[in-house]
Design a protein around this motif. Structure first.
Motif, PDB file in Angstrom:
ATOM      1  N   GLY A 169      33.264  43.757  82.802  1.00 49.93           N
ATOM      2  CA  GLY A 169      33.805  43.235  81.428  1.00 49.93           C
ATOM      3  C   GLY A 169      35.201  43.339  81.519  1.00 49.93           C
ATOM      4  N   GLY A 170      35.671  42.769  80.320  1.00 49.85           N
ATOM      5  CA  GLY A 170      37.201  42.823  80.171  1.00 49.85           C
ATOM      6  C   GLY A 170      37.534  41.485  79.127  1.00 49.85           C
ATOM      7  N   LEU A 171      39.003  41.359  79.073  1.00 46.69           N
ATOM      8  CA  LEU A 171      39.253  40.375  78.098  1.00 46.69           C
ATOM      9  C   LEU A 171      39.316  38.919  78.680  1.00 46.69           C
ATOM     10  CD1 LEU A 171      42.362  42.310  76.783  1.00 46.69           C
ATOM     11  CD2 LEU A 171      40.038  42.131  75.754  1.00 46.69           C
ATOM     12  N   VAL A 172      38.906  38.068  78.231  1.00 43.24           N
ATOM     13  CA  VAL A 172      38.933  36.643  78.872  1.00 43.24           C
ATOM     14  C   VAL A 172      39.283  35.552  77.756  1.00 43.24           C
ATOM     15  CG1 VAL A 172      36.441  36.452  78.663  1.00 43.24           C
ATOM     16  CG2 VAL A 172      37.570  34.928  80.146  1.00 43.24           C
ATOM     17  N   GLN A 173      39.787  34.807  78.053  1.00 45.03           N
ATOM     18  CA  GLN A 173      40.198  33.696  76.865  1.00 45.03           C
ATOM     19  C   GLN A 173      38.873  32.551  76.860  1.00 45.03           C
ATOM     20  OE1 GLN A 173      43.925  32.013  78.269  1.00 45.03           O
ATOM     21  NE2 GLN A 173      44.929  33.289  76.740  1.00 45.03           N
ATOM     22  N   PRO A 174      39.042  31.874  75.826  1.00 43.75           N
ATOM     23  CA  PRO A 174      37.794  30.750  75.661  1.00 43.75           C
ATOM     24  C   PRO A 174      37.977  30.085  76.768  1.00 43.75           C
ATOM     25  CG  PRO A 174      38.659  31.442  73.341  1.00 43.75           C
ATOM     26  CD  PRO A 174      39.609  32.095  74.543  1.00 43.75           C
ATOM     27  N   GLY A 175      36.570  29.591  77.360  1.00 42.02           N
ATOM     28  CA  GLY A 175      36.885  28.875  78.509  1.00 42.02           C
ATOM     29  C   GLY A 175      36.886  29.328  79.986  1.00 42.02           C
ATOM     30  N   GLY A 176      37.280  30.457  79.854  1.00 44.41           N
ATOM     31  CA  GLY A 176      37.302  31.116  81.034  1.00 44.41           C
ATOM     32  C   GLY A 176      36.061  31.755  81.623  1.00 44.41           C
ATOM     33  N   SER A 177      36.124  32.507  82.677  1.00 45.07           N
ATOM     34  CA  SER A 177      34.804  33.067  83.291  1.00 45.07           C
ATOM     35  C   SER A 177      35.089  34.666  83.527  1.00 45.07           C
ATOM     36  CB  SER A 177      34.619  32.391  84.896  1.00 45.07           C
ATOM     37  OG  SER A 177      34.628  30.873  84.614  1.00 45.07           O
ATOM     38  N   THR A 226      15.396  46.622  82.743  1.00 43.90           N
ATOM     39  CA  THR A 226      14.109  45.582  83.062  1.00 43.90           C
ATOM     40  C   THR A 226      13.908  44.549  81.853  1.00 43.90           C
ATOM     41  OG1 THR A 226      12.562  46.955  82.385  1.00 43.90           O
ATOM     42  CG2 THR A 226      13.355  47.400  84.530  1.00 43.90           C
ATOM     43  N   LEU A 227      13.225  43.629  82.160  1.00 39.32           N
ATOM     44  CA  LEU A 227      12.714  42.758  80.939  1.00 39.32           C
ATOM     45  C   LEU A 227      11.871  43.542  80.061  1.00 39.32           C
ATOM     46  CD1 LEU A 227      12.764  39.895  79.698  1.00 39.32           C
ATOM     47  CD2 LEU A 227      10.585  39.179  80.865  1.00 39.32           C
ATOM     48  N   SER A 228      11.045  44.581  80.401  1.00 40.62           N
ATOM     49  CA  SER A 228      10.306  45.272  79.467  1.00 40.62           C
ATOM     50  C   SER A 228      11.066  46.545  78.941  1.00 40.62           C
ATOM     51  CB  SER A 228       9.103  46.003  80.149  1.00 40.62           C
ATOM     52  OG  SER A 228       9.446  46.706  81.351  1.00 40.62           O
ATOM     53  N   GLN A 229      12.375  46.692  79.320  1.00 35.89           N
ATOM     54  CA  GLN A 229      13.459  47.738  78.813  1.00 35.89           C
ATOM     55  C   GLN A 229      12.683  49.306  78.968  1.00 35.89           C
ATOM     56  OE1 GLN A 229      14.222  47.216  74.515  1.00 35.89           O
ATOM     57  NE2 GLN A 229      14.375  44.971  74.865  1.00 35.89           N
ATOM     58  N   ARG A 230      12.386  49.187  80.427  1.00 35.61           N
ATOM     59  CA  ARG A 230      11.544  50.493  81.063  1.00 35.61           C
ATOM     60  C   ARG A 230      12.742  51.562  81.300  1.00 35.61           C
ATOM     61  NH1 ARG A 230       9.268  49.263  86.577  1.00 35.61           N
ATOM     62  NH2 ARG A 230      10.736  51.085  87.405  1.00 35.61           N
ATOM     63  N   GLY A 231      14.089  51.340  81.365  1.00 38.35           N
ATOM     64  CA  GLY A 231      14.970  52.230  81.768  1.00 38.35           C
ATOM     65  C   GLY A 231      15.617  52.894  80.582  1.00 38.35           C
ATOM     66  N   PRO A 232      16.470  53.899  80.674  1.00 40.46           N
ATOM     67  CA  PRO A 232      17.319  54.112  79.571  1.00 40.46           C
ATOM     68  C   PRO A 232      18.545  53.247  79.512  1.00 40.46           C
ATOM     69  CG  PRO A 232      17.633  55.887  81.373  1.00 40.46           C
ATOM     70  CD  PRO A 232      16.392  54.840  81.959  1.00 40.46           C
ATOM     71  N   TRP A 233      18.996  52.871  78.551  1.00 38.30           N
ATOM     72  CA  TRP A 233      20.080  52.123  78.291  1.00 38.30           C
ATOM     73  C   TRP A 233      21.503  52.748  79.004  1.00 38.30           C
ATOM     74  CZ3 TRP A 233      19.208  47.171  77.431  1.00 38.30           C
ATOM     75  CH2 TRP A 233      17.963  46.846  76.752  1.00 38.30           C
ATOM     76  N   GLY A 234      22.220  51.912  79.550  1.00 43.54           N
ATOM     77  CA  GLY A 234      23.330  52.505  80.369  1.00 43.54           C
ATOM     78  C   GLY A 234      24.545  52.282  79.252  1.00 43.54           C
ATOM     79  N   GLN A 235      25.931  52.546  79.683  1.00 43.25           N
ATOM     80  CA  GLN A 235      26.787  52.417  78.660  1.00 43.25           C
ATOM     81  C   GLN A 235      27.269  51.149  78.492  1.00 43.25           C
ATOM     82  OE1 GLN A 235      30.032  55.050  79.720  1.00 43.25           O
ATOM     83  NE2 GLN A 235      28.949  56.744  79.052  1.00 43.25           N
ATOM     84  N   GLY A 236      26.855  50.065  79.565  1.00 41.07           N
ATOM     85  CA  GLY A 236      27.172  48.628  79.042  1.00 41.07           C
ATOM     86  C   GLY A 236      28.628  48.368  79.479  1.00 41.07           C
ATOM     87  N   THR A 237      28.847  47.132  79.290  1.00 35.19           N
ATOM     88  CA  THR A 237      30.352  46.682  79.661  1.00 35.19           C
ATOM     89  C   THR A 237      30.796  45.852  78.836  1.00 35.19           C
ATOM     90  OG1 THR A 237      31.912  45.833  81.402  1.00 35.19           O
ATOM     91  CG2 THR A 237      29.542  44.652  81.364  1.00 35.19           C
ATOM     92  N   GLN A 238      32.095  45.878  78.164  1.00 37.79           N
ATOM     93  CA  GLN A 238      32.399  45.227  77.067  1.00 37.79           C
ATOM     94  C   GLN A 238      33.031  43.976  77.465  1.00 37.79           C
ATOM     95  OE1 GLN A 238      33.293  46.701  73.512  1.00 37.79           O
ATOM     96  NE2 GLN A 238      33.265  44.373  73.435  1.00 37.79           N
ATOM     97  N   VAL A 239      32.735  42.898  76.852  1.00 40.86           N
ATOM     98  CA  VAL A 239      33.254  41.684  76.801  1.00 40.86           C
ATOM     99  C   VAL A 239      34.015  41.030  75.751  1.00 40.86           C
ATOM    100  CG1 VAL A 239      32.723  39.166  77.571  1.00 40.86           C
ATOM    101  CG2 VAL A 239      31.760  41.056  78.682  1.00 40.86           C
ATOM    102  N   ILE A 240      35.346  40.706  75.800  1.00 43.80           N
ATOM    103  CA  ILE A 240      35.980  40.221  74.546  1.00 43.80           C
ATOM    104  C   ILE A 240      36.613  38.786  74.915  1.00 43.80           C
ATOM    105  CG2 ILE A 240      37.825  40.828  72.962  1.00 43.80           C
ATOM    106  CD1 ILE A 240      37.320  43.770  73.497  1.00 43.80           C
ATOM    107  N   VAL A 241      36.178  38.071  74.061  1.00 46.21           N
ATOM    108  CA  VAL A 241      36.920  36.604  74.245  1.00 46.21           C
ATOM    109  C   VAL A 241      37.686  36.253  73.119  1.00 46.21           C
ATOM    110  CG1 VAL A 241      36.053  34.280  74.496  1.00 46.21           C
ATOM    111  CG2 VAL A 241      34.568  35.846  75.341  1.00 46.21           C
ATOM    112  N   TYR A 242      38.947  36.136  73.321  1.00 54.50           N
ATOM    113  CA  TYR A 242      39.953  36.104  72.509  1.00 54.50           C
ATOM    114  C   TYR A 242      40.842  34.758  72.750  1.00 54.50           C
ATOM    115  CZ  TYR A 242      43.469  37.475  75.611  1.00 54.50           C
ATOM    116  OH  TYR A 242      44.310  37.876  76.823  1.00 54.50           O
ATOM    117  N   ALA A 243      41.081  34.236  71.557  1.00 57.64           N
ATOM    118  CA  ALA A 243      42.049  33.104  71.825  1.00 57.64           C
ATOM    119  C   ALA A 243      43.554  33.735  71.803  1.00 57.64           C
ATOM    120  CB  ALA A 243      42.151  32.129  70.564  1.00 57.64           C
TER     121      ALA A 243
END
Length: 118
Positions: free
Chosen positions: A9-17, A101-118
Motif C-alpha cells: 500500500g501507499g500514497l497514489v494519485q488518482p489514475g495511478g497504479s 479466504t472467501l469464507s474469512q477463515r483466517g484471523p485478519w492481518g493488519q492490512g495495508t493502507q491505500v490513500i488516493v489523493y489529488a
C-alpha cells in the motif's frame, strides 16, 4: 490455521497504479478461494475481489475493469501469494486492504493502507 500478511500500500494519485501483495502461510493447501477486502474510514469491510484455486476471478462492480486479482501457489504448498493490481485508482479506493479466504477463515492481518489523493 492460516495467516496473512499484506503489503504494497501507499500514497497514489488518482489514475495511478499500485500492486498489493498478500503472503499466506500455514495450511494454505486447504484454501480454495482467496479474496481481497477493504475497509474505508467509517465504513464496513467489503469484498473487493476473489480468485479460486483454478484462477476464476470475481470483482465488485466498483472495481471491475480497474483491478486484477491473481494468485501464485507455491509448488511446495507451504505458501501462497495473492496479488491485487490496482489501476486507474480513484479517491473512493482509499481504504485499508486486507486479504483472507472467501469464507474469512483466517484471523485478519493488519492490512495495508491505500490513500488516493489529488
Amino acid at each position: 490455521q492460516v495467516h496473512f500478511v499484506e503489503s504494497g500500500g501507499g500514497l497514489v494519485q488518482p489514475g495511478g497504479s499500485l500492486r498489493l501483495s498478500c503472503a499466506a502461510s500455514g495450511s494454505t493447501f486447504t484454501i480454495a478461494t482467496m479474496a481481497w477486502y477493504r475497509q474505508a474510514p467509517g465504513k464496513q469491510r467489503e469484498l473487493v475481489a476473489s480468485v479460486t484455486s483454478g484462477g476464476t476471478t470475481n470483482y465488485a462492480d466498483s472495481v471491475k475493469g480497474r483491478f486484477t486479482i491473481s494468485r501464485d501457489n507455491a509448488k511446495n504448498t507451504r505458501g501462497l501469494t495473492v496479488y491485487l493490481q490496482m489501476n486507474s485508482v480513484k479517491p473512493e479506493d482509499t481504504a485499508v486492504y486486507y486479504c483472507n479466504t472467501l469464507s474469512q477463515r483466517g484471523p485478519w492481518g493488519q492490512g495495508t493502507q491505500v490513500i488516493v489523493y489529488a
